[in-house]
Design an enzyme around this catalytic site. Structure first.
Site, PDB file in Angstrom:
ATOM      1  N   TRP A 275       3.387   5.333 -12.638  1.00 34.12           N
ATOM      2  CA  TRP A 275       4.598   4.529 -12.710  1.00 34.12           C
ATOM      3  C   TRP A 275       5.537   5.165 -13.745  1.00 34.12           C
ATOM      4  O   TRP A 275       5.122   5.982 -14.535  1.00 34.12           O
ATOM      5  CB  TRP A 275       4.305   3.061 -13.016  1.00 34.12           C
TER       6      TRP A 275
ATOM      7  N   ILE B  91      16.265   5.512  -1.593  1.00 36.41           N
ATOM      8  CA  ILE B  91      15.002   5.405  -0.853  1.00 36.41           C
ATOM      9  C   ILE B  91      14.857   6.601   0.085  1.00 36.41           C
ATOM     10  O   ILE B  91      13.797   7.228   0.165  1.00 36.41           O
ATOM     11  CB  ILE B  91      14.940   4.073  -0.077  1.00 36.41           C
TER      12      ILE B  91
ATOM     13  N   GLU C 164      16.503   9.520  -0.184  1.00 35.19           N
ATOM     14  CA  GLU C 164      16.444  10.737  -0.997  1.00 35.19           C
ATOM     15  C   GLU C 164      15.035  10.991  -1.504  1.00 35.19           C
ATOM     16  O   GLU C 164      14.543  12.124  -1.488  1.00 35.19           O
ATOM     17  CB  GLU C 164      17.407  10.621  -2.182  1.00 35.19           C
TER      18      GLU C 164
ATOM     19  N   PRO D 290       7.701   7.420 -12.883  1.00 36.31           N
ATOM     20  CA  PRO D 290       7.628   8.862 -12.608  1.00 36.31           C
ATOM     21  C   PRO D 290       8.893   9.612 -13.001  1.00 36.31           C
ATOM     22  O   PRO D 290       8.841  10.814 -13.275  1.00 36.31           O
ATOM     23  CB  PRO D 290       7.396   8.924 -11.092  1.00 36.31           C
ATOM     24  N   LEU D 291      10.021   8.896 -13.048  1.00 33.66           N
ATOM     25  CA  LEU D 291      11.281   9.523 -13.462  1.00 33.66           C
ATOM     26  C   LEU D 291      11.658   9.158 -14.893  1.00 33.66           C
ATOM     27  O   LEU D 291      12.720   9.534 -15.365  1.00 33.66           O
ATOM     28  CB  LEU D 291      12.416   9.116 -12.506  1.00 33.66           C
TER      29      LEU D 291
ATOM     30  N   SER E   1      13.149   1.639  -5.799  1.00 27.38           N
ATOM     31  CA  SER E   1      14.590   1.556  -5.610  1.00 27.38           C
ATOM     32  C   SER E   1      14.902   0.482  -4.581  1.00 27.38           C
ATOM     33  O   SER E   1      14.111   0.239  -3.664  1.00 27.38           O
ATOM     34  CB  SER E   1      15.171   2.893  -5.137  1.00 27.38           C
TER      35      SER E   1
ATOM     36  N   TYR F 148       5.206  -9.392 -10.161  1.00 24.74           N
ATOM     37  CA  TYR F 148       6.552  -9.076  -9.694  1.00 24.74           C
ATOM     38  C   TYR F 148       7.184 -10.251  -8.954  1.00 24.74           C
ATOM     39  O   TYR F 148       8.406 -10.269  -8.751  1.00 24.74           O
ATOM     40  CB  TYR F 148       6.550  -7.862  -8.757  1.00 24.74           C
TER      41      TYR F 148
ATOM     42  N   SER G  92      -4.991  -0.754 -13.958  1.00 27.26           N
ATOM     43  CA  SER G  92      -3.654  -0.350 -14.362  1.00 27.26           C
ATOM     44  C   SER G  92      -3.488  -0.591 -15.858  1.00 27.26           C
ATOM     45  O   SER G  92      -3.882  -1.643 -16.369  1.00 27.26           O
ATOM     46  CB  SER G  92      -2.614  -1.177 -13.577  1.00 27.26           C
ATOM     47  N   ASN G  93      -2.949   0.393 -16.555  1.00 25.13           N
ATOM     48  CA  ASN G  93      -2.671   0.277 -17.997  1.00 25.13           C
ATOM     49  C   ASN G  93      -3.929   0.120 -18.847  1.00 25.13           C
ATOM     50  O   ASN G  93      -3.903  -0.530 -19.895  1.00 25.13           O
ATOM     51  CB  ASN G  93      -1.698  -0.880 -18.253  1.00 25.13           C
TER      52      ASN G  93
END
Length: 331
Positions: A230, A284, A286, A232-233, A278, A94, A180-181
């Site tokens: 990851w 954040i 919310e 999640p939405l 976010s 990142y 991860s993955n």
């Protein structure tokens, strides 16, 4: 694209306090004391999970994938910590670890109260490589230890590198180690999990109501490996499909919450760790308000029934090997 914040750090800190106040957003009376009060209340509600080595991890956190390094990441992490978050997920890939570390340092919150996760890239796997890579990661973050380190992708010499991950765990440089993955197929999974001296404590995979990954829940449960989610939405590629789902919206209306809050809460009650990302202070705030309500058993069953194993990241393993080996993150 996320909007890049260009405010000075001092202004960013003021907005941080305002973003997490209890009252009307237009009221800024003594924002610092209000923020402290809200943070204390949120901390008391923080859910945790216990990993298979006995380490306790905050279940909910902030992911900083795709958030630009520098002021944007710094302000996002500082805002989250002021709002009561105690779990931050970053990665070498990142390229924003330094910004995360600086925000943690400047937050004024004790280091042992904040869970920091990062991830190594495949070029850092291997005997003679991985321990040195973890030392460099500690330097970028400005920390003496890291709570959780993942192998980010399931390519490269992860078998050799895992031996050094085990050493880092035993030396205290790292408190937990994960993968991860590695949900490519059973063969890839077993090549590390079934041969390792120390089993992973956690696996991070794409997981949401449309792809609940039940096979990988079963695989992980064999060794009490926890799951962290990851997308999640649904992520950008979902174009908000899950957020528009009629069942999700019906449940959200019944609770007076948003669809995003319902989805995050579903993850938590399923026992998953979840790290929505976010850089928007309102989002954040919310997201962490999911700690303030509970879904009913009927709500949970209705969301489980939405599973259709529909993933939004669909790059083949051959493509992953080609793509991920062509780029290496800088230090």
């Amino acid at each position: 694209m996320k909007k890049i914040l260009t405010m000075m750090l001092a202004l960013g800190c003021v907005l941080t306090a305002m973003a997490c106040s209890n009252g009307n957003d237009n009221v800024a009376t003594e924002p610092e004391s209000e923020t402290t009060n809200v943070t204390n209340q949120t901390e008391s509600k923080m859910m945790t999970i216990t990993l298979n080595n006995g380490v306790v991890m905050p279940q909910f956190g902030l992911g900083v994938y795709s958030i630009p390094a520098g002021e944007v990441t710094y302000n996002s992490v500082l805002t989250a910590l002021k709002c009561g978050y105690r779990h931050i997920d970053t990665a070498h890939a990142y390229q924003n670890e330094r910004s995360v570390g600086q925000a943690v340092k400047d937050s004024g919150i004790s280091r042992d109260s904040i869970w920091i996760t990062s991830k190594l890239w495949p070029n850092e796997y291997g005997e003679g490589k991985t321990l040195k890579a973890i030392d460099r990661m500690l330097g970028r973050l400005g920390l003496e230890y890291i709570d959780l380190v993942y192998f980010h992708q399931s390519i490269g010499d992860y078998v050799g590198g895992w031996k050094e991950m085990e050493q880092a765990l035993e030396s205290g440089k790292v408190r937990a180690i994960g993968i991860s993955n590695f949900d490519v197929n059973d063969s890839i999974w077993n090549s590390l999990v079934e041969t390792s001296r120390i089993k992973p404590q956690i696996v991070q995979i794409e997981c949401h109501p449309y792809a609940q990954r039940r096979h990988w829940q079963e695989m992980a449960a064999k060794h009490d490996i926890k799951i962290e989610c990851w997308f999640p939405l649904g992520g950008r590629d979902s174009k908000g499909e899950i957020l528009r789902d009629p069942v999700i919206n019906d449940i959200a209306k019944a609770h007076g919450m948003t669809p995003a809050q319902v989805i995050i809460r579903w993850h938590l009650q399923e026992g998953f760790s979840v790290i929505p990302g976010s850089s928007n202070p309102a989002h954040i705030r919310e997201n962490i308000q999911t700690l303030e309500f509970t879904l009913t058993d009927d709500d949970m069953q209705r969301i489980r029934a939405l599973d259709k194993e529909k993933r939004y990241f669909n790059m083949s393993y051959e493509q992953q090997k080609q793509w991920f080996s062509q780029w290496n993150p800088t230090d």
